[in-house]
Design a protein around this motif. Structure first.
Motif, PDB file in Angstrom:
ATOM      1  N   THR A 105       4.583  12.619   1.706  1.00  0.00           N
ATOM      2  CA  THR A 105       4.880  11.594   2.707  1.00  0.00           C
ATOM      3  C   THR A 105       4.323  10.240   2.277  1.00  0.00           C
ATOM      4  OG1 THR A 105       4.788  13.276   4.438  1.00  0.00           O
ATOM      5  CG2 THR A 105       4.650  10.974   5.138  1.00  0.00           C
ATOM      6  N   ALA A 106       3.060  10.231   1.830  1.00  0.00           N
ATOM      7  CA  ALA A 106       2.455   8.979   1.368  1.00  0.00           C
ATOM      8  C   ALA A 106       3.147   8.456   0.119  1.00  0.00           C
ATOM      9  CB  ALA A 106       0.965   9.194   1.100  1.00  0.00           C
ATOM     10  N   LEU A 107       3.559   9.366  -0.773  1.00  0.00           N
ATOM     11  CA  LEU A 107       4.264   8.927  -1.981  1.00  0.00           C
ATOM     12  C   LEU A 107       5.597   8.278  -1.634  1.00  0.00           C
ATOM     13  CD1 LEU A 107       3.575  11.940  -4.381  1.00  0.00           C
ATOM     14  CD2 LEU A 107       2.747   9.592  -4.654  1.00  0.00           C
ATOM     15  N   LEU A 108       6.336   8.871  -0.710  1.00  0.00           N
ATOM     16  CA  LEU A 108       7.619   8.285  -0.302  1.00  0.00           C
ATOM     17  C   LEU A 108       7.422   6.927   0.361  1.00  0.00           C
ATOM     18  CD1 LEU A 108       9.428  11.443   1.125  1.00  0.00           C
ATOM     19  CD2 LEU A 108       9.843  10.298  -1.052  1.00  0.00           C
ATOM     20  N   ALA A 109       6.374   6.833   1.204  1.00  0.00           N
ATOM     21  CA  ALA A 109       6.105   5.554   1.861  1.00  0.00           C
ATOM     22  C   ALA A 109       5.701   4.489   0.841  1.00  0.00           C
ATOM     23  CB  ALA A 109       5.010   5.732   2.904  1.00  0.00           C
ATOM     24  N   SER A 110       4.904   4.879  -0.159  1.00  0.00           N
ATOM     25  CA  SER A 110       4.482   3.901  -1.173  1.00  0.00           C
ATOM     26  C   SER A 110       5.659   3.452  -2.031  1.00  0.00           C
ATOM     27  CB  SER A 110       3.393   4.511  -2.052  1.00  0.00           C
ATOM     28  OG  SER A 110       3.910   5.575  -2.844  1.00  0.00           O
ATOM     29  N   LEU A 111       6.580   4.371  -2.314  1.00  0.00           N
ATOM     30  CA  LEU A 111       7.757   3.983  -3.099  1.00  0.00           C
ATOM     31  C   LEU A 111       8.686   3.079  -2.300  1.00  0.00           C
ATOM     32  CD1 LEU A 111       8.588   7.359  -4.901  1.00  0.00           C
ATOM     33  CD2 LEU A 111       7.494   5.319  -5.859  1.00  0.00           C
ATOM     34  N   ALA A 112       8.697   3.263  -0.963  1.00  0.00           N
ATOM     35  CA  ALA A 112       9.523   2.379  -0.134  1.00  0.00           C
ATOM     36  C   ALA A 112       8.972   0.960  -0.145  1.00  0.00           C
ATOM     37  CB  ALA A 112       9.581   2.914   1.291  1.00  0.00           C
ATOM     38  N   VAL A 113       7.644   0.835  -0.070  1.00  0.00           N
ATOM     39  CA  VAL A 113       7.024  -0.499  -0.137  1.00  0.00           C
ATOM     40  C   VAL A 113       6.976  -0.989  -1.570  1.00  0.00           C
ATOM     41  CG1 VAL A 113       4.923  -1.800   0.371  1.00  0.00           C
ATOM     42  CG2 VAL A 113       5.667   0.037   1.904  1.00  0.00           C
ATOM     43  N   PHE A 114       6.608  -0.057  -2.476  1.00  0.00           N
ATOM     44  CA  PHE A 114       6.563  -0.279  -3.921  1.00  0.00           C
ATOM     45  C   PHE A 114       5.682  -1.473  -4.299  1.00  0.00           C
ATOM     46  CE2 PHE A 114       8.265  -0.478  -8.283  1.00  0.00           C
ATOM     47  CZ  PHE A 114       8.211   0.878  -8.570  1.00  0.00           C
ATOM     48  N   THR A 115       4.457  -1.426  -3.779  1.00  0.00           N
ATOM     49  CA  THR A 115       3.445  -2.369  -4.210  1.00  0.00           C
ATOM     50  C   THR A 115       2.363  -1.602  -4.962  1.00  0.00           C
ATOM     51  OG1 THR A 115       2.202  -2.147  -2.139  1.00  0.00           O
ATOM     52  CG2 THR A 115       3.881  -3.883  -2.244  1.00  0.00           C
ATOM     53  N   ARG A 116       1.601  -2.326  -5.747  1.00  0.00           N
ATOM     54  CA  ARG A 116       0.595  -1.668  -6.589  1.00  0.00           C
ATOM     55  C   ARG A 116      -0.453  -0.949  -5.748  1.00  0.00           C
ATOM     56  NH1 ARG A 116      -3.146  -4.714 -11.183  1.00  0.00           N
ATOM     57  NH2 ARG A 116      -4.327  -2.858 -11.818  1.00  0.00           N
ATOM     58  N   GLY A 117      -0.932  -1.593  -4.702  1.00  0.00           N
ATOM     59  CA  GLY A 117      -1.953  -0.984  -3.863  1.00  0.00           C
ATOM     60  C   GLY A 117      -1.465   0.264  -3.156  1.00  0.00           C
ATOM     61  N   ALA A 118      -0.225   0.225  -2.645  1.00  0.00           N
ATOM     62  CA  ALA A 118       0.314   1.377  -1.924  1.00  0.00           C
ATOM     63  C   ALA A 118       0.468   2.577  -2.855  1.00  0.00           C
ATOM     64  CB  ALA A 118       1.662   1.012  -1.297  1.00  0.00           C
ATOM     65  N   VAL A 119       0.986   2.341  -4.065  1.00  0.00           N
ATOM     66  CA  VAL A 119       1.166   3.437  -5.012  1.00  0.00           C
ATOM     67  C   VAL A 119      -0.190   3.991  -5.447  1.00  0.00           C
ATOM     68  CG1 VAL A 119       2.079   4.067  -7.286  1.00  0.00           C
ATOM     69  CG2 VAL A 119       3.398   2.558  -5.790  1.00  0.00           C
ATOM     70  N   GLN A 120      -1.171   3.126  -5.661  1.00  0.00           N
ATOM     71  CA  GLN A 120      -2.508   3.587  -6.065  1.00  0.00           C
ATOM     72  C   GLN A 120      -3.134   4.484  -4.992  1.00  0.00           C
ATOM     73  OE1 GLN A 120      -4.664   0.002  -6.979  1.00  0.00           O
ATOM     74  NE2 GLN A 120      -4.137   0.099  -9.156  1.00  0.00           N
TER      75      GLN A 120
END
Length: 256
Positions: A105-120
């Motif tokens: 879930t967090a990975l999908l959300a980070s890919l939707a935003v696709f910022t460095r901090g979110a992916v980290q």
């Protein structure tokens, strides 16, 4: 409807209402699962426990990805474990798989935003769970640590109903507050933070020494411990016998 109660009053009312709904939902889930799995579905669940531990972990991962919540997975499987349909040793890989599945879930959300901090942050969540599994699961001696802790906690909870509440308050309230206090003390003064940390560690060591020497036997006597362990062993033996009987009846039913 909590607007007139103010911020504090409305928050307390909402919290109590949410806890009541959550508790009622879990009780209802337990009753429904008990009704559903008392028939032929029980044998299917028992046969599924024959899976390899790593296959069971994959089942936990896939199931959690589908429902997008590890809480839903563990809340659904825990009553099955309590009903005797899933042994404790098989519950561990399913739960660990759920912990990995919930990171999707967090990975999908980070890919939707696709910022460095979110992916980290999402990757930290993923690798935190993977590293924990690599520490506690592959080696059988390490695997016995969480299983033994769960068995011991269940033994205490069988005699004292308040044990789960105390466990939740200590692990999720007291320990984080002490950690925050140490961090705040270190931020204010390194020497003061180190002294506070040493005092807490010494207090923990003293409690552990007292607990394993005599404290645990004051809470639960040796006779009660033996009785609880024998009851658990009998339940596991009955579950294993039921699994063997179900496996033996399956080919006969297919032939018939």
């Amino acid at each position: 409807f909590t607007q007139g109660a103010g911020d504090v009053g409305g928050g307390v009312i909402s919290l109590l209402l949410a806890l009541a709904i959550l508790t009622g939902g879990l009780f209802g889930l337990c009753k429904l699962l008990q009704m559903l799995f008392l028939g032929r579905a029980k044998s299917l669940i028992r046969r599924s426990t024959r899976f390899n531990d790593y296959a069971a972990m994959c089942v936990g991962i896939c199931l959690t990805i589908l429902v997008q919540s590890s809480s839903v997975t563990t809340s659904a499987l825990t009553p099955l474990c309590g009903l005797g349909l899933i042994p404790l040793a098989k519950m561990l890989p399913l739960t660990l798989g759920a912990n990995i599945g919930t990171t999707v879930t967090a990975l999908l959300a980070s890919l939707a935003v696709f910022t460095r901090g979110a992916v980290q942050i999402a990757m930290c969540h993923l690798f935190f769970n993977i590293i924990g599994i690599l520490i506690w699961f592959p080696a059988p001696p390490m695997r016995r640590v969480p299983l033994g802790a769960a068995t011991l906690l269940g033994l205490y909870a069988a005699f004292y109903r308040a044990v789960p509440v105390v466990y939740l308050l200590v692990v999720f309230v007291l320990v984080p507050l002490l950690a925050l206090a140490v961090c705040a003390a270190l931020g204010a003064s390194v020497a003061g933070g180190v002294v506070l940390l040493l005092v807490l560690l010494l207090a923990l060591a003293a409690f552990e020494f007292w607990w394993w020497r005599q404290g645990c036997y004051r809470v639960l006597s040796e006779e009660q411990r033996s009785e609880g362990k024998l009851t658990l062993e009998r339940a596991n033996a009955e579950l294993a016998a039921a699994n063997d009987a179900a496996d033996a009846e399956a080919p006969a039913a297919a032939v018939a």
